[in-house]
Motif scaffolding. Structure first.
Motif, PDB file in Angstrom:
ATOM      1  N   ILE A  97       0.843  -1.208   0.000  1.00  0.00           N
ATOM      2  CA  ILE A  97       0.000   0.000   0.000  1.00  0.00           C
ATOM      3  C   ILE A  97       0.872   1.249   0.000  1.00  0.00           C
ATOM      4  O   ILE A  97       0.617   2.195  -0.754  1.00  0.00           O
ATOM      5  CB  ILE A  97      -0.974  -0.003   1.197  1.00  0.00           C
ATOM      6  CG1 ILE A  97      -1.884  -1.222   1.155  1.00  0.00           C
ATOM      7  CG2 ILE A  97      -1.777   1.302   1.241  1.00  0.00           C
ATOM      8  CD1 ILE A  97      -2.547  -1.506  -0.186  1.00  0.00           C
ATOM      9  N   ALA A  98       1.917   1.245   0.786  1.00  0.00           N
ATOM     10  CA  ALA A  98       2.809   2.410   0.832  1.00  0.00           C
ATOM     11  C   ALA A  98       3.484   2.651  -0.515  1.00  0.00           C
ATOM     12  O   ALA A  98       3.690   3.796  -0.918  1.00  0.00           O
ATOM     13  CB  ALA A  98       3.856   2.220   1.928  1.00  0.00           C
ATOM     14  N   ALA A  99       3.804   1.577  -1.221  1.00  0.00           N
ATOM     15  CA  ALA A  99       4.511   1.697  -2.501  1.00  0.00           C
ATOM     16  C   ALA A  99       3.571   1.908  -3.688  1.00  0.00           C
ATOM     17  O   ALA A  99       4.034   2.212  -4.792  1.00  0.00           O
ATOM     18  CB  ALA A  99       5.349   0.442  -2.738  1.00  0.00           C
ATOM     19  N   ALA A 100       2.284   1.774  -3.492  1.00  0.00           N
ATOM     20  CA  ALA A 100       1.321   1.769  -4.594  1.00  0.00           C
ATOM     21  C   ALA A 100       1.353   3.012  -5.464  1.00  0.00           C
ATOM     22  O   ALA A 100       1.129   2.933  -6.673  1.00  0.00           O
ATOM     23  CB  ALA A 100      -0.103   1.554  -4.058  1.00  0.00           C
ATOM     24  N   ASP A 101       1.628   4.164  -4.885  1.00  0.00           N
ATOM     25  CA  ASP A 101       1.621   5.398  -5.681  1.00  0.00           C
ATOM     26  C   ASP A 101       3.010   5.756  -6.211  1.00  0.00           C
ATOM     27  O   ASP A 101       3.201   6.821  -6.785  1.00  0.00           O
ATOM     28  CB  ASP A 101       1.016   6.554  -4.890  1.00  0.00           C
ATOM     29  CG  ASP A 101       1.856   6.969  -3.700  1.00  0.00           C
ATOM     30  OD1 ASP A 101       2.811   6.251  -3.350  1.00  0.00           O
ATOM     31  OD2 ASP A 101       1.547   8.026  -3.103  1.00  0.00           O
ATOM     32  N   GLY A 102       3.977   4.866  -5.998  1.00  0.00           N
ATOM     33  CA  GLY A 102       5.306   5.083  -6.558  1.00  0.00           C
ATOM     34  C   GLY A 102       6.246   5.920  -5.729  1.00  0.00           C
ATOM     35  O   GLY A 102       7.378   6.176  -6.134  1.00  0.00           O
ATOM     36  N   ARG A 103       5.808   6.363  -4.562  1.00  0.00           N
ATOM     37  CA  ARG A 103       6.703   7.141  -3.693  1.00  0.00           C
ATOM     38  C   ARG A 103       6.299   6.955  -2.244  1.00  0.00           C
ATOM     39  O   ARG A 103       5.139   6.665  -1.939  1.00  0.00           O
ATOM     40  CB  ARG A 103       6.713   8.608  -4.064  1.00  0.00           C
ATOM     41  CG  ARG A 103       5.401   9.325  -3.857  1.00  0.00           C
ATOM     42  CD  ARG A 103       5.497  10.809  -4.219  1.00  0.00           C
ATOM     43  NE  ARG A 103       4.310  11.522  -3.837  1.00  0.00           N
ATOM     44  CZ  ARG A 103       3.961  11.844  -2.592  1.00  0.00           C
ATOM     45  NH1 ARG A 103       4.721  11.512  -1.589  1.00  0.00           N
ATOM     46  NH2 ARG A 103       2.852  12.499  -2.339  1.00  0.00           N
ATOM     47  N   LEU A 104       7.273   7.120  -1.372  1.00  0.00           N
ATOM     48  CA  LEU A 104       7.022   7.015   0.067  1.00  0.00           C
ATOM     49  C   LEU A 104       7.309   8.355   0.705  1.00  0.00           C
ATOM     50  O   LEU A 104       8.387   8.920   0.508  1.00  0.00           O
ATOM     51  CB  LEU A 104       7.936   5.955   0.705  1.00  0.00           C
ATOM     52  CG  LEU A 104       7.687   4.518   0.298  1.00  0.00           C
ATOM     53  CD1 LEU A 104       8.773   3.613   0.862  1.00  0.00           C
ATOM     54  CD2 LEU A 104       6.334   4.061   0.783  1.00  0.00           C
ATOM     55  N   ASP A 105       6.353   8.875   1.464  1.00  0.00           N
ATOM     56  CA  ASP A 105       6.619  10.104   2.193  1.00  0.00           C
ATOM     57  C   ASP A 105       6.969   9.751   3.646  1.00  0.00           C
ATOM     58  O   ASP A 105       6.919   8.593   4.051  1.00  0.00           O
ATOM     59  CB  ASP A 105       5.452  11.086   2.091  1.00  0.00           C
ATOM     60  CG  ASP A 105       4.171  10.584   2.734  1.00  0.00           C
ATOM     61  OD1 ASP A 105       4.234   9.793   3.684  1.00  0.00           O
ATOM     62  OD2 ASP A 105       3.089  11.011   2.280  1.00  0.00           O
ATOM     63  N   GLN A 106       7.343  10.738   4.405  1.00  0.00           N
ATOM     64  CA  GLN A 106       7.799  10.509   5.777  1.00  0.00           C
ATOM     65  C   GLN A 106       6.735   9.861   6.651  1.00  0.00           C
ATOM     66  O   GLN A 106       7.040   8.995   7.469  1.00  0.00           O
ATOM     67  CB  GLN A 106       8.286  11.815   6.411  1.00  0.00           C
ATOM     68  CG  GLN A 106       8.986  11.615   7.737  1.00  0.00           C
ATOM     69  CD  GLN A 106      10.180  10.670   7.641  1.00  0.00           C
ATOM     70  OE1 GLN A 106      11.004  10.765   6.732  1.00  0.00           O
ATOM     71  NE2 GLN A 106      10.266   9.716   8.555  1.00  0.00           N
ATOM     72  N   ASP A 107       5.477  10.243   6.484  1.00  0.00           N
ATOM     73  CA  ASP A 107       4.407   9.655   7.290  1.00  0.00           C
ATOM     74  C   ASP A 107       4.262   8.166   7.001  1.00  0.00           C
ATOM     75  O   ASP A 107       4.061   7.362   7.912  1.00  0.00           O
ATOM     76  CB  ASP A 107       3.073  10.367   7.025  1.00  0.00           C
ATOM     77  CG  ASP A 107       3.072  11.795   7.539  1.00  0.00           C
ATOM     78  OD1 ASP A 107       3.660  12.047   8.602  1.00  0.00           O
ATOM     79  OD2 ASP A 107       2.472  12.655   6.866  1.00  0.00           O
ATOM     80  N   GLU A 108       4.371   7.789   5.730  1.00  0.00           N
ATOM     81  CA  GLU A 108       4.277   6.368   5.370  1.00  0.00           C
ATOM     82  C   GLU A 108       5.471   5.595   5.913  1.00  0.00           C
ATOM     83  O   GLU A 108       5.315   4.486   6.429  1.00  0.00           O
ATOM     84  CB  GLU A 108       4.177   6.207   3.852  1.00  0.00           C
ATOM     85  CG  GLU A 108       2.842   6.676   3.302  1.00  0.00           C
ATOM     86  CD  GLU A 108       2.820   6.766   1.798  1.00  0.00           C
ATOM     87  OE1 GLU A 108       1.762   6.472   1.226  1.00  0.00           O
ATOM     88  OE2 GLU A 108       3.849   7.131   1.188  1.00  0.00           O
ATOM     89  N   LEU A 109       6.651   6.172   5.804  1.00  0.00           N
ATOM     90  CA  LEU A 109       7.837   5.510   6.353  1.00  0.00           C
ATOM     91  C   LEU A 109       7.707   5.330   7.865  1.00  0.00           C
ATOM     92  O   LEU A 109       8.066   4.277   8.399  1.00  0.00           O
ATOM     93  CB  LEU A 109       9.099   6.313   6.019  1.00  0.00           C
ATOM     94  CG  LEU A 109       9.502   6.333   4.550  1.00  0.00           C
ATOM     95  CD1 LEU A 109      10.611   7.356   4.321  1.00  0.00           C
ATOM     96  CD2 LEU A 109       9.919   4.954   4.086  1.00  0.00           C
ATOM     97  N   SER A 110       7.168   6.331   8.523  1.00  0.00           N
ATOM     98  CA  SER A 110       6.998   6.251   9.980  1.00  0.00           C
ATOM     99  C   SER A 110       6.015   5.161  10.375  1.00  0.00           C
ATOM    100  O   SER A 110       6.268   4.401  11.317  1.00  0.00           O
ATOM    101  CB  SER A 110       6.522   7.597  10.536  1.00  0.00           C
ATOM    102  OG  SER A 110       7.514   8.568  10.378  1.00  0.00           O
TER     103      SER A 110
END
Length: 140
Positions: A97-110
């Motif tokens: 789900i985190a990778a689905a849009d092609g980028r990871l932001d800080q909130d997703e990484l956290s």
């Protein structure tokens, strides 16, 4: 429909983790929602899942995330409902789900770090699952 945490199933827990990852940046992107739908419709863990529960689970997760202690409450529900043998499955789905849009932001990484910690996913397994998700969601 008013349900209590005692009716939270393992499938609910898997879905809840995915919704939490998507909502972590306060912007549930279409690509993430489509990925959740694809997983629910095609993964064996959801073979007999009642899709009528999606709205209730999503609302429950979003309500919990509005509370300062809600994420910890969510992880408690997930650990109570999900057998330990499915913890890596939950983390793999979270990574997708985190990778689905092609980028990871800080909130997703956290939140991925929190999921990894709360579900006691070791670093090597986490790295493999993360790498697999990245590979599956690469674009040309």
């Amino acid at each position: 429909m008013n349900r209590t945490s005692s009716t939270f199933t393992a499938q609910d827990a898997l879905l809840a983790i995915m919704v939490a990852v998507s909502a972590s940046d306060e912007n549930m992107k279409t690509a993430e929602l489509v990925a959740i739908e694809r997983i629910v419709n095609h993964f064996p863990a959801f073979a007999d899942f009642d899709t009528d529960r999606i709205e209730w689970i999503s609302r429950t997760v979003l309500d919990l995330l509005e509370d300062p202690e809600g994420l910890q409450a969510l992880f408690g529900l997930v650990r109570d409902a999900l057998p330990a043998r499915l913890y890596e499955t939950a983390y793999a789905m979270a990574c997708d789900i985190a990778a689905a849009d092609g980028r990871l932001d800080q909130d997703e990484l956290s939140i991925l770090l929190e999921v990894r910690h709360e579900l006691d996913i070791d670093r090597l397994a986490a790295a493999a699952l993360e790498r697999g998700a990245r590979a599956r969601h690469m674009t040309l």
